[in-house]
Scaffold this active site. Structure first.
Site, PDB file in Angstrom:
ATOM      1  N   GLU A  44      47.673  48.149  30.874  1.00 39.26           N
ATOM      2  CA  GLU A  44      49.078  47.832  30.566  1.00 39.26           C
ATOM      3  C   GLU A  44      49.543  48.251  29.172  1.00 39.26           C
ATOM      4  OE1 GLU A  44      46.545  45.515  30.888  1.00 39.26           O
ATOM      5  OE2 GLU A  44      46.776  43.886  29.442  1.00 39.26           O
ATOM      6  N   ASN A  45      48.974  49.279  28.552  1.00 44.17           N
ATOM      7  CA  ASN A  45      49.396  49.704  27.216  1.00 44.17           C
ATOM      8  C   ASN A  45      50.922  49.700  27.084  1.00 44.17           C
ATOM      9  OD1 ASN A  45      46.579  50.681  26.913  1.00 44.17           O
ATOM     10  ND2 ASN A  45      47.310  52.185  28.405  1.00 44.17           N
ATOM     11  N   GLY A  97      41.070  49.637  37.180  1.00 45.77           N
ATOM     12  CA  GLY A  97      42.170  50.041  38.057  1.00 45.77           C
ATOM     13  C   GLY A  97      43.320  50.627  37.264  1.00 45.77           C
ATOM     14  N   HIS A 138      52.575  42.600  32.790  1.00 41.39           N
ATOM     15  CA  HIS A 138      51.918  42.322  31.506  1.00 41.39           C
ATOM     16  C   HIS A 138      52.853  42.583  30.322  1.00 41.39           C
ATOM     17  CE1 HIS A 138      47.820  41.156  32.240  1.00 41.39           C
ATOM     18  NE2 HIS A 138      47.437  42.277  32.817  1.00 41.39           N
ATOM     19  N   GLU A 147      41.403  48.464  25.712  1.00 36.93           N
ATOM     20  CA  GLU A 147      41.001  47.089  26.006  1.00 36.93           C
ATOM     21  C   GLU A 147      39.548  47.094  26.492  1.00 36.93           C
ATOM     22  OE1 GLU A 147      43.376  44.981  28.901  1.00 36.93           O
ATOM     23  OE2 GLU A 147      42.321  43.112  28.503  1.00 36.93           O
ATOM     24  N   HIS A 157      51.492  44.514  38.599  1.00 34.77           N
ATOM     25  CA  HIS A 157      50.637  43.743  37.688  1.00 34.77           C
ATOM     26  C   HIS A 157      50.724  44.289  36.263  1.00 34.77           C
ATOM     27  CE1 HIS A 157      46.862  41.519  36.601  1.00 34.77           C
ATOM     28  NE2 HIS A 157      46.741  42.535  35.763  1.00 34.77           N
ATOM     29  N   GLU A 158      50.531  45.593  36.121  1.00 33.00           N
ATOM     30  CA  GLU A 158      50.540  46.165  34.765  1.00 33.00           C
ATOM     31  C   GLU A 158      51.940  46.058  34.157  1.00 33.00           C
ATOM     32  OE1 GLU A 158      47.689  46.394  33.814  1.00 33.00           O
ATOM     33  OE2 GLU A 158      46.605  46.711  35.694  1.00 33.00           O
ATOM     34  N   GLU A 170      45.519  37.438  32.126  1.00 30.77           N
ATOM     35  CA  GLU A 170      45.097  37.979  33.422  1.00 30.77           C
ATOM     36  C   GLU A 170      45.312  36.987  34.576  1.00 30.77           C
ATOM     37  OE1 GLU A 170      44.843  40.955  33.812  1.00 30.77           O
ATOM     38  OE2 GLU A 170      44.267  41.783  31.867  1.00 30.77           O
TER      39      GLU A 170
HETATM   40  N1  BES Z   1      44.097  44.691  31.380  1.00 27.91           N
HETATM   41  C1  BES Z   1      43.505  45.068  32.615  1.00 27.91           C
HETATM   42  C2  BES Z   1      42.713  46.339  32.525  1.00 27.91           C
HETATM   43  C3  BES Z   1      41.390  46.204  31.854  1.00 27.91           C
HETATM   44  C4  BES Z   1      40.415  45.470  32.418  1.00 27.91           C
HETATM   45  C5  BES Z   1      41.110  46.827  30.693  1.00 27.91           C
HETATM   46  C6  BES Z   1      39.180  45.362  31.810  1.00 27.91           C
HETATM   47  C7  BES Z   1      39.898  46.715  30.071  1.00 27.91           C
HETATM   48  C8  BES Z   1      38.908  45.989  30.627  1.00 27.91           C
HETATM   49  C9  BES Z   1      44.554  45.275  33.695  1.00 27.91           C
HETATM   50  O1  BES Z   1      45.721  44.559  33.500  1.00 27.91           O
HETATM   51  C10 BES Z   1      43.956  44.769  34.971  1.00 27.91           C
HETATM   52  O2  BES Z   1      43.713  43.611  35.065  1.00 27.91           O
HETATM   53  N2  BES Z   1      43.712  45.656  35.921  1.00 27.91           N
HETATM   54  C11 BES Z   1      43.057  45.355  37.160  1.00 27.91           C
HETATM   55  C12 BES Z   1      43.978  45.441  38.335  1.00 27.91           C
HETATM   56  C13 BES Z   1      44.891  44.269  38.482  1.00 27.91           C
HETATM   57  C14 BES Z   1      45.839  44.473  39.636  1.00 27.91           C
HETATM   58  C15 BES Z   1      44.171  42.971  38.654  1.00 27.91           C
HETATM   59  C16 BES Z   1      41.947  46.364  37.310  1.00 27.91           C
HETATM   60  O3  BES Z   1      41.912  47.299  36.525  1.00 27.91           O
HETATM   61  O4  BES Z   1      41.122  46.203  38.191  1.00 27.91           O
HETATM   62 ZN    ZN Z   2      45.732  42.585  34.013  1.00 29.79          ZN
END
Ligand code: BES
Ligand code: ZN
Length: 911
Positions: A272-273, A269, A309, A129, A305-306, A328
């Site tokens: 969610e693959n 962080g 998703h 992503e 969170h993941e 998101e």
């Molecule tokens: N889908 C995102 C991870 C992501 C973000 C991939 C940007 C590629 C580019 C994941 O679900 C996410 O939002 N992760 C957050 C943490 C969450 C608890 C809000 C993160 O990685 O900070």
């Molecule tokens: Zn997310």
């Protein structure tokens, strides 16, 4: 081919559905030292509705790929049947339905951008992503192309015993040449951004979850062997999250296996693959000595969170990246609801609002302001913003407030049911909410298209038993949006009498009934003292009749809408609310205003009665918090709320409350208020400290966490008491030496870094001893870098430069980089904003340096330089100079380019 000097913008208005579908995707990875060969076999179909000008042409995305061969239906294409450029492969003559085979080579060992397939320590892993899959193979790398994936991973016989991908394991074979081939098949069609692969020598912990319909799901968490003991908390959090999603949203897990892998080098962080979540170690590992209380809560929240998703993002995905908030924003709301249910709901709300005000409000009021559904971007990675995430969650939360919990659930049920297996838009989400409940959210949709934080101006008039309250809404201009139309928003309000009794709604039973008259819709959803008023017009007036005396208005309970209030600032009312509001959030919000105001008055050397009033309020709150420490009235939630109220707001939060930021003044007067509260109430702080020690082994549960946070807030105030410095230093050192957990140890070390009375050799010895004790725990060392980056004593930048030369500093590891630079640029505001421009110049150099290896990381670090709008003119000039210094470089990544030029205001985002 001629390439644009400036990266160009992608626009929502130009969205077109794909001309081709890829029904099945078969990938074969041959992983060898230094090079990985990827063979991709795609079943391709032209879309019947395609209106392309060249209907037989197929353009696939691809970047940094070495193309070896292309075949259609088994026939190898010659060079004149396709064209390759920096970011695509175009096939000129593609049948309406065919099998396409493409062989490429990539070099994961050299991939420092951590996007696509890369190597982290001994393991290979992916991050796709938003647009990383195109760095693995040529593909229709867009979320509205859903395909069934089969993945083969071929590795040498030794070295990579664990090879994982999405879905179910279907084969594990030995090839004739001795290599091993493992095959995974994912039955759920998905977009390429949800693809994942992992290969390495990993340990695993396993568990089983029985779903609501009685199916067994195998749960596995993988990490490097030395970290595996720190994965148990994440496992328990995962099971809680799976159960909660069944109960709160009726969502059952779908595959027979769910895996998490912990990776040390990761830009975000976690991700969610499908069936194979990949996590930054910082969001999955937790042990008493390596994670703080907030670290534990972060792990719980990110795991949830993941996992969430899987429905809000994977089963129902996004049509295009402008819809990012669809998954998101909604999933952030879902994880917040989960964390609230597992911990203190009020404290969770306070933390989220504090975060929103500190980080999202400045974004929404600055040069990078954008709606939660942006309409243009240059680099999509730049749009994983607090606006899309946190304001996005606030918008969905407002829908929940407007509809009520039951009807909101009907809406989400319809949404999941109607769109399962589809790639959809925020409009589809809102439409499902409307259709399930026969409501009209027409005006509400403006939250998706208008940027900016609305202001609500409150006017009150009381006379003869009648209170008239007028709410006037407006929204400042943002780039490209000079005029705003009014928003539809819910205000949750209460009225209190002088005894603190609720006067509204069903709670007003006892005294004579108060009548409300207004043109707006008013509801009493929970049958308590809170009314929800729906603002739609620029001006809304409420009249309350039948009052016996002037009541106190509680204007924004639970922060029911992401707005700023104006004209609500009577000191007596705020002090009253801080003590007596039945809504814990409102109590915190009231004291935050009082604290900010006292700090600003001290800044102007005009403390007056206001500061004295705050000190008196603190005295009463400390008494109350001490009361809460009596064993049998020990209420974790009340304690946790007191801790959030007593701690002073951070400097960034305070900056956000000012029309023009006074960096030095805020720093000085905040310290002055700390010192005053410390000295005046010293004995109470000390009592609070001692009343809140914990006993028994470390437990990350609400009761002990609340005690630790109260204790460490007290410690911080004590640390500011110059007169008692010896006694306090002893207390702090004792906590440092005796702590059996990172929360307490780090809280003490933070004080040690700042204690004015401490001998410098002693201080250095303690800092070194911490490092020596924990140098093998990377996440602890990150904290060690971070708090030193944030250390406020003079000479901060010089210390940061020295820390960069420390053998443990690693500019290729995002956690380490964020720790040191984030500590300095994000928390050490006095020094970062130094008037000689040294902080800004330093950050500019580091951004340029990192842009060569990891553009996403470089762009994120740049954030503090994008928030110059309300600085004084001298600092504005210095920030612009730093931005121009970055902007003058050739070969900037689109990530950094977009932020620099939009921040300078010289580029509206359309190339
Ligand atoms: N889908 C995102 C991870 C992501 C973000 C991939 C940007 C590629 C580019 C994941 O679900 C996410 O939002 N992760 C957050 C943490 C969450 C608890 C809000 C993160 O990685 O900070
Ligand atoms: Zn997310």
């Amino acid at each position: 081919m001629w390439k644009d000097a400036q990266p160009s913008a992608t626009k929502l208005a130009e969205y077109r559905p794909p001309d081709y579908r890829i029904t099945d995707t078969e990938l074969s990875f041959e992983i060898a030292e230094g090079v990985t060969q990827v063979t991709s076999t795609l079943q391709v179909e032209r879309a019947a509705e395609s209106g392309a000008s060249e209907p037989n042409e197929l353009r696939l995305d691809g970047q940094d790929l070495e193309l070896l061969s292309v075949e259609i239906d088994g026939r190898r294409l010659s060079e004149n049947e396709f064209a390759v450029d920096d970011d695509s492969l175009t096939l000129f003559d593609v049948p309406a339905r065919c099998s396409l085979r493409i062989v490429t080579r990539i070099h994961p060992e050299q991939n420092t951008a951590l996007e696509g397939l890369y190597r982290s320590k001994s393991m290979y892993c992916t991050q796709c992503e938003a647009q990383g899959f195109r760095k693995i193979t040529y593909y229709l790398d867009r979320p509205d192309v859903l395909s069934r994936f089969t993945t083969h991973i071929i590795t040498a016989a030794e070295g990579y015993p664990v090879t994982l991908s999405n879905g179910n394991l279907t084969a594990d074979e030995r090839l004739e040449d001795g290599r091993r081939r493992v095959t995974w098949h994912d039955p759920f069609p998905k977009p390429s951004y949800l693809f994942a692969l992992v290969a390495g020598d990993l340990d695993v912990i396993e568990d089983v979850f029985v779903t609501c319909s009685g199916r067994n799901v195998v749960l596995k968490i993988y990490s490097e062997a030395h970290n595996i003991d720190q994965c148990h908390y994440a496992m328990s959090a995962l099971k809680r999250a799976m159960r909660w999603d069944e109960q709160a949203y009726g969502r059952e897990y779908d595959l027979d296996i769910f895996m998490i892998v912990a990776v040390e080098d990761f830009n975000m962080g976690a991700m969610e693959n499908k069936g194979l979540n990949i996590f930054n170690t910082s969001c999955v590992l937790a042990a008493p000595d390596t994670a703080t209380d907030s670290g534990y809560q972060r792990v719980e929240a990110v795991v949830a969170h993941e996992y969430f998703h899987n429905w809000s993002g994977n089963r129902v995905t996004c049509r295009d990246w402008f819809q990012l908030s669809l998954k998101e924003g909604f999933t952030v709301l879902r994880d917040a609801e989960f964390s609230a249910a597992m911990n203190s709901p009020t404290v969770k709300r306070i933390e989220d609002v504090s975060f929103l005000r500190t980080f999202q409000f400045p974004e929404d009021g600055g040069p990078l302001a954008h709606p939660i559904r942006p309409d243009s971007y240059i680099e999509i990675s730049n749009f994983y913003t607090t606006t899309v995430y946190e304001k996005g969650a606030e918008v969905v939360r407002m829908i929940r407030t407007l509809l009520g919990d039951g009807r909101f659930r009907q809406g989400t049920d319809l949404y999941f049911d109607r769109h399962d297996g589809q790639a959809v838009t925020t409009e589809d989400f809102v439409a499902a909410m409307e259709d399930a409940n026969a409501v009209d959210l027409g005006q509400f949709r403006r939250w998706y298209s208008q940027a900016g934080t609305p202001n609500i101006e409150i006017q009150q008039q009381y006379a003869d038993g009648t209170l008239q309250v007028t709410f006037t809404q407006s929204c400042p201009a943002t780039p490209g949006q000079p005029e705003k139309a009014p928003f539809h928003l819910p205000l949750a309000i209460g009225l209190l009498d002088s005894q603190g009794r609720e006067l509204l709604g069903d709670a007003s039973g006892g005294s004579s009934p108060v009548r409300v008259s207004t043109d707006a819709t008013v509801e009493n959803p929970n049958g308590d003292g809170t009314l929800v008023v729906q603002l739609k017009d620029p001006v809304t007036t409420l009249r309350f009749d039948g009052l016996q005396a002037r009541p106190v208005l509680s204007p924004l309970r639970g922060f029911s809408a992401p707005v700023r209030l104006q004209g609500f600032s009577d000191g007596d009312d705020l002090r009253f609310l801080a003590e007596h509001d039945s809504d814990g959030f409102a109590r915190w919000d009231a004291i935050r205003q009082l604290q900010s105001r006292s700090i600003h008055l001290l800044r102007e050397d005009a403390p007056g009665d206001e500061v004295a009033g705050l000190v008196a309020l603190y005295r009463r709150l400390l008494d109350a918090a001490l009361g809460a420490a009596v064993p049998d009235t020990d209420d974790a939630e009340q304690k946790a709320i007191y801790a959030t109220m007593l701690a002073l707001p951070g400097e960034s939060y305070l900056h956000e409350q000012m029309a023009e930021i006074d960096v030095d003044g805020v720093h000085r007067s905040r310290d002055a208020l700390l010192a005053k509260l410390s000295a005046t109430l010293f004995d109470q702080w000390l009592a609070l400290y001692h009343a809140n020690t914990t006993s028994g082994p470390y437990r990350p549960d609400p009761t002990d966490m609340a005690r630790r946070s109260l204790k460490n807030v007290a410690l911080h105030f004590l640390g500011m008491a110059d007169d008692e410095s010896e006694q306090v230093a002893e207390l702090i050192e004792a906590q440092f030496e005796e702590a059996d957990n990172l929360t307490d140890r780090l809280a003490a070390l933070r004080e040690i870094l700042e204690l004015r009375g401490l001998n410098e050799n002693r201080r250095s010895a303690l800092i070194d001893s911490f490092y020596d004790a924990w140098k093998d725990e990377k996440l602890v060392v990150d904290q060690w870098f971070m708090i030193q980056g944030a250390r406020r004593a003079p000479g901060a930048l010089a210390r940061v430069l020295e820390l960069e030369r420390h053998p443990a500093f690693d500019r290729l590891n995002p956690n380490r980089v964020r720790a040191l630079y984030g500590g300095f640029c994000g928390q050490n505001l006095l020094h970062f904003h130094a008037l000689d421009g040294s902080g800004y110049a330093f950050l500019a150099e580091r951004v340029l340096d990192l842009d060569d290896t990891n553009p996403q990381l470089a762009a994120r670090l740049l954030t503090p330089l994008t928030r110059w709008k309300r600085l004084d003119s001298q600092r504005q000039g210095l920030v612009r100079k730093a931005l121009q210094r970055i902007g003058s470089n050739e070969g900037l990544s689109p990530d950094v380019y977009e932020l620099v030029f939009k921040s300078l205001g010289t580029q509206e985002g359309d190339g």
